[in-house]
Design a protein around this motif. Structure first.
Motif, PDB file in Angstrom:
ATOM      1  N   PRO A 290       0.823  -1.209   0.000  1.00 42.40           N
ATOM      2  CA  PRO A 290       0.000   0.000   0.000  1.00 42.40           C
ATOM      3  C   PRO A 290       0.857   1.259   0.000  1.00 42.40           C
ATOM      4  O   PRO A 290       1.977   1.268   0.516  1.00 42.40           O
ATOM      5  CB  PRO A 290      -0.806  -0.114   1.297  1.00 42.40           C
ATOM      6  CG  PRO A 290      -0.026  -1.035   2.158  1.00 42.40           C
ATOM      7  CD  PRO A 290       0.747  -1.934   1.252  1.00 42.40           C
TER       8      PRO A 290
ATOM      9  N   THR B  74       0.405   5.912  -0.245  1.00 42.22           N
ATOM     10  CA  THR B  74      -0.436   7.094  -0.314  1.00 42.22           C
ATOM     11  C   THR B  74       0.177   8.047  -1.329  1.00 42.22           C
ATOM     12  O   THR B  74       1.362   8.395  -1.237  1.00 42.22           O
ATOM     13  CB  THR B  74      -0.531   7.790   1.060  1.00 42.22           C
ATOM     14  OG1 THR B  74      -1.051   6.843   2.005  1.00 42.22           O
ATOM     15  CG2 THR B  74      -1.432   8.999   1.006  1.00 42.22           C
TER      16      THR B  74
ATOM     17  N   GLU C 197      -5.244   6.843  -1.779  1.00 42.15           N
ATOM     18  CA  GLU C 197      -4.661   5.553  -1.398  1.00 42.15           C
ATOM     19  C   GLU C 197      -4.526   4.684  -2.644  1.00 42.15           C
ATOM     20  O   GLU C 197      -5.391   4.693  -3.520  1.00 42.15           O
ATOM     21  CB  GLU C 197      -5.534   4.853  -0.361  1.00 42.15           C
ATOM     22  CG  GLU C 197      -5.698   5.626   0.940  1.00 42.15           C
ATOM     23  CD  GLU C 197      -4.385   5.919   1.638  1.00 42.15           C
ATOM     24  OE1 GLU C 197      -3.545   5.008   1.733  1.00 42.15           O
ATOM     25  OE2 GLU C 197      -4.202   7.062   2.086  1.00 42.15           O
TER      26      GLU C 197
END
Length: 79
Positions: free
Chosen positions: A29, A31, A50
Motif C-alpha cells: 500500500p 499514499t 490511497e
C-alpha cells in the motif's frame, strides 16, 4: 513498464538482451499526493489518494550452475 518493474530491473543488474524471470512478490500500500489545479493550471491544493504498488523480483533465467567455460564440456563425445 510500471514503476515497480523498472526499479526491480535496475536493482537486478540485468542488462538488455539477457533472459530473465519475473516473479510477483505482492502489493504494497502507498499514499499518493495528487495535485489539484484550477482551469488556468494553477495549483489549488493537494489531495491524498490511497493506492498500491506491485513489488517484483527479477533474476537471471539462466542457472549459473549449468554454465561451463568450454562448449566441449557441455557436450562430451559419446563413445
Amino acid at each position: 513498464m510500471g514503476k515497480g518493474t523498472g526499479g526491480a530491473l535496475n536493482d537486478s543488474g540485468m542488462k538488455t538482451g539477457e533472459l530473465i524471470t519475473l516473479r510477483c512478490l505482492g502489493q504494497q500500500p502507498l499514499t499518493l499526493n495528487i495535485p489539484i489545479k484550477d482551469a488556468q493550471g494553477n495549483l489549488v491544493r493537494w489531495e491524498k489518494k490511497e493506492g498500491h504498488r506491485t513489488q517484483w523480483e527479477i533474476a537471471s533465467a539462466i542457472d549459473p550452475r549449468l554454465l561451463v567455460a568450454d562448449e566441449k564440456d557441455a557436450f562430451p563425445l559419446r563413445r
